[in-house]
Write a protein that holds these residues in place. Structure first.
Motif: not given
Length: 330
Positions: A11-16, A249-250, A275-282
């Motif tokens: 599965a891939l979950i994406w940010d936009i 991560p909710s 994702g594209d920002v540090p918060d996405d990785v965390i």
């Protein structure tokens, strides 16, 4: 791109924002323009130059905790209000109402140095609450005075009027824009990937979305760029589902839950958040997922390098400069 070994993903979950679409001329521009409008039209300052830059908006993101662009705008307005009031306080004057600011403002004072604010905010863990704490440490009581003239409901409305434009704003909220009557910066958004890539990936993976956007904006942008067919509505989670944004991560965990209700159990190691920002990785790491970082939205090489290094330092499994590279990874 970091590494050469393919990930075993189901599965891939994406940010936009910054992943599927470039928002430098839309969301980021709305942050800059809303901040400027607040001070020129609401406060009444005669500003010739912009207070905020697009580069500054990325610094908010890098400080962490600013998943929602409304909150970046709230933070930017509060920073400049605090800076202006601090300068007035230093002259022994007292600001009692918003209408006092234009009369007391020294035109030679053009705001404040944001870098110490970003540094202090990041050191405290990021986000709007910690930005306020950083401003208190730097400017003392001037921050408390600034909050009296910090109208976040108005800031949000201004932002939405600028971003959505008159037609979409009215469609979403049921009334006409009151301040800004334009076509909307949302129309400036450009895709960062091709439909063909998403089609190929959707044939091999279950596709979901976990975004700081609300569902209305998610639906508009997916349809605008022809991406809607690649994402099952059940597997789309927006900020109106979970107001607490990343790095919490909710949203990601809710997306996984919805996928598993339909597709059965999927191990966290078989899911990647893109994702594209540090918060996405965390957020991905806290959810127990793999993490794929994307730097495609950063236009200059030095900024792209800084972001790539930050994402890798935080533990991203892969970092790609363009989404087309995902074919090599997954």
């Amino acid at each position: 791109m970091r590494g050469t070994v393919n990930l075993d993903l189901r599965a891939l979950i994406w940010d936009i924002d910054g992943v599927l679409v470039y928002v430098g001329d839309s969301y980021r521009k709305a942050i800059v323009e809303t901040t400027q409008y607040y001070f020129t039209e609401i406060v009444g300052l005669g500003l010739d130059d912009y207070l905020l830059s697009i580069e500054d908006t990325q610094k908010f993101k890098m400080a962490g905790g600013f998943n929602n662009d409304w909150e970046i705008t709230y933070g930017a307005v509060l920073c400049f209000l605090t800076g202006i009031i601090s300068e007035i306080d230093s002259r022994g004057k007292c600001v009692n109402s918003l209408k006092d600011l234009p009369m007391m403002w020294d035109e030679s004072h053009r705001g404040l140095d944001l870098d110490p604010v970003f540094k202090g905010t990041a050191a405290k863990g990021g986000g709007l609450a910690n930005l306020r704490n950083a401003l208190v440490e730097l400017y003392g009581g001037s921050e408390e005075t600034a909050e009296k003239f910090w109208h976040t409901d108005l800031i949000k409305q201004l932002f939405q009027e600028m971003y959505l434009g008159r037609d979409l704003f009215r469609k979403k909220y049921g009334f006409k824009p009151e301040h800004v009557k334009s076509k909307g910066f949302i129309r400036n958004e450009k895709p960062l990937t091709a439909q063909k890539l998403l089609s190929r990936l959707s044939e091999r993976h279950i596709m979901g979305i976990a975004s700081g956007r609300e569902h209305f904006e998610i639906d508009v942008v997916l349809k605008m760029h022809g991406f809607r067919e690649f994402f099952n509505e059940e597997f789309i989670v927006g900020s109106d589902d979970f107001p607490s944004g990343k790095p919490d991560p909710s949203q990601l965990l809710e997306c996984r839950k919805r996928i598993e209700e339909v597709k059965g159990f999927i191990g966290g190691g078989n899911i990647a958040y893109v994702g594209d920002v540090p918060d996405d990785v965390i957020a991905a790491k806290r959810a127990g997922f793999r993490s794929i970082g994307v730097t495609a939205s950063i236009r200059n090489d030095s900024g792209k390098k800084r972001l790539r290094e930050k994402l890798i330092d935080l533990g991203a499994d892969f970092v790609v400069d363009e989404l087309a590279e995902l074919d090599e990874v997954i």
